[in-house]
Design a protein around this motif. Structure first.
Motif, PDB file in Angstrom:
ATOM      1  N   ASP A  95       0.803  -1.224   0.000  1.00 59.68           N
ATOM      2  CA  ASP A  95       0.000   0.000   0.000  1.00 59.68           C
ATOM      3  C   ASP A  95       0.841   1.281   0.000  1.00 59.68           C
ATOM      4  OD1 ASP A  95       1.051  -0.199   2.545  1.00 59.68           O
ATOM      5  OD2 ASP A  95      -0.802   0.369   3.573  1.00 59.68           O
ATOM      6  N   THR A  96       2.159   1.170  -0.034  1.00 59.42           N
ATOM      7  CA  THR A  96       3.012   2.344   0.137  1.00 59.42           C
ATOM      8  C   THR A  96       2.913   3.322  -1.033  1.00 59.42           C
ATOM      9  OG1 THR A  96       4.564   1.201   1.587  1.00 59.42           O
ATOM     10  CG2 THR A  96       5.415   3.104   0.378  1.00 59.42           C
ATOM     11  N   ALA A  99      -0.489   5.102  -1.213  1.00 56.07           N
ATOM     12  CA  ALA A  99      -0.573   6.134  -0.174  1.00 56.07           C
ATOM     13  C   ALA A  99       0.226   7.371  -0.578  1.00 56.07           C
ATOM     14  CB  ALA A  99      -0.072   5.583   1.157  1.00 56.07           C
ATOM     15  N   ASP A 102      -1.767   9.315  -3.233  1.00 52.15           N
ATOM     16  CA  ASP A 102      -2.919   9.990  -2.618  1.00 52.15           C
ATOM     17  C   ASP A 102      -2.471  11.228  -1.854  1.00 52.15           C
ATOM     18  OD1 ASP A 102      -4.555   8.049  -3.666  1.00 52.15           O
ATOM     19  OD2 ASP A 102      -4.770   6.919  -1.801  1.00 52.15           O
ATOM     20  N   HIS A 221       4.561   5.051   5.721  1.00 53.22           N
ATOM     21  CA  HIS A 221       4.260   3.790   5.041  1.00 53.22           C
ATOM     22  C   HIS A 221       5.583   3.105   4.703  1.00 53.22           C
ATOM     23  CE1 HIS A 221      -0.159   4.036   4.419  1.00 53.22           C
ATOM     24  NE2 HIS A 221       0.087   5.311   4.658  1.00 53.22           N
TER      25      HIS A 221
END
Length: 397
Positions: A95-96, A99, A102, A221
């Protein structure tokens, strides 16, 4: 194109392969392109990677251009709204990257961003957040005040160690191991300064982003940074390149200061370089004479994954003579995995805990290692497609 990822490779094809495997999981649903710039590797990297990653743009350089110039070549050929400069000896959690995108989308003033980097023993890498190496900040670092008072906003500024780890924080220097950039910011301030062959270019770029009116941020993250190049720190070339980069940066950004400031800093850089050279001489003498390194210690391997993974790894261990044991985690019994690692931590030998990357996500592996960081417990991975064990210190196949 939303994102361009650029990896510069020099003789570390198996680390690049693992990095690309983690990117395949992290870039799902993101319009992206990947460039690997090969700096004239001698290990067959170009042919190896081209055969396996037809979707990756591979640029084959006919000599070693250095880190900055190699990245610039790919930046100028790419089209992503954002550019991620990523070290080959890293892997990213699933998910790094999402993120990071975003965060950048919602914060238009951010020009550069770094993330939470872990060392292979589960500890946090201090270079995840850094302050500008001003003359005073550099002085506090070199004289030991930074290490002695890490929570001080004055003395601890080099690593900004007074900041929290679990929330976004505004920082000054973004590490080149994971350097997430806004293309419009690069177009405004310019690409990496090619006067830096290796080391220092990330500090210079971050400083120029700040001067250009942008902000640099840290995002909590995770990625792993093996720091494989640390094995080269016993070479005279490393000392020359590293401390030369410090001098280039200082002359470029602080050369206008008075001699009463510049001369002591330059002298300190030369002294640190000389101390580093003197420190490595005994090691290099022992190596040249064929004596074993006095730092060598007994090692043990623990394999955690599917039955087929653990069986294959044990076969490798028997063939090459490694001390090893296996833990089959087909049932997903994570409590049992945790107990296995805790038992290993109680031993007085260095233990490599090797995870099956088909069974565990890269983020999950980092999470398990970060629960109880220990210098005697070092992370490794095994990919069932490549059938290669990767640790920070070795490639075993």
């Amino acid at each position: 194109m939303k994102l361009t990822v650029i990896i510069v490779n020099y003789n570390v094809k198996y680390y690049v392969e693992q990095c690309l495997d983690s990117l395949a999981k992290a870039l799902g649903g993101i319009e992206s392109e990947i460039f690997v710039v090969d700096n004239h590797s001698r290990d067959g990297s170009v042919a190896y990677l081209r055969e396996r990653y037809t979707h990756v743009h591979i640029i084959d350089c006919n000599h070693n251009l250095g880190f900055a110039r190699a990245n610039n070549i790919a930046i100028n050929q790419s089209s992503g709204e954002y550019v991620l400069l990523l070290n080959p000896d890293t892997f990213v959690a699933e998910d790094t990257i999402r993120a990071a995108i975003d965060f950048m989308d919602s914060h238009p003033k951010v020009g550069g961003m770094g993330v939470k980097m872990y060392n292979p023993d589960g500890t946090l890498a201090m270079e995840s957040r850094r302050g500008l190496p001003t003359p005073m900040t550099s002085f506090y670092k070199m004289c030991g005040l930074c290490a002695r008072y890490p929570k001080s906003r004055r003395f601890g500024r080099y690593y900004m160690s007074y900041l929290g780890w679990d929330s976004p924080e505004r920082i000054e220097i973004v590490s080149g191991a994971f350097c997430f950039l806004r293309r419009s910011a690069i177009e405004k301030i310019g690409c990496l300064d090619e006067d830096f062959f290796m080391y220092g270019e990330d500090i210079d770029l971050s400083f120029r982003l700040l001067k250009g009116g942008y902000e640099n941020w840290y995002l909590p993250h995770p990625i792993l940074h093996y720091k494989g190049e640390s094995t080269h720190k016993t070479s005279f070339r490393y000392v020359h390149v590293f401390y030369q980069a410090m001098l280039i940066f200082f002359r470029k950004h602080y050369g206008h200061l008075g001699a009463w400031i510049t001369l002591p800093i330059k002298a300190a850089i030369y002294v640190k370089a000389m101390m580093a050279l003197l420190h490595m001489i005994p090691h290099n003498i022992r190596k040249s004479l064929g004596f074993p390194d006095k730092d060598n210690i007994a090692t043990h391997y623990i394999y955690i994954g599917s039955r087929s993974m653990t069986e294959h790894c044990m076969n490798i261990s028997r063939r090459v003579g490694l001390s090893a044991e296996c833990h089959c985690a087909d049932g997903g019994d994570m409590e049992s995995v945790r107990k296995t690692i805790d038992t290993a931590a109680s031993r007085s030998i260095l233990t490599y805990v090797v995870y099956d990357t088909d069974m565990f996500g890269y983020g999950q592996i980092l999470e398990m290692m970060a629960v109880a960081p220990n210098p005697k417990i070092v992370l490794g991975t095994y990919n069932c497609k490549t059938k290669i064990i990767i640790t920070p210190d070795d490639i075993i196949k």
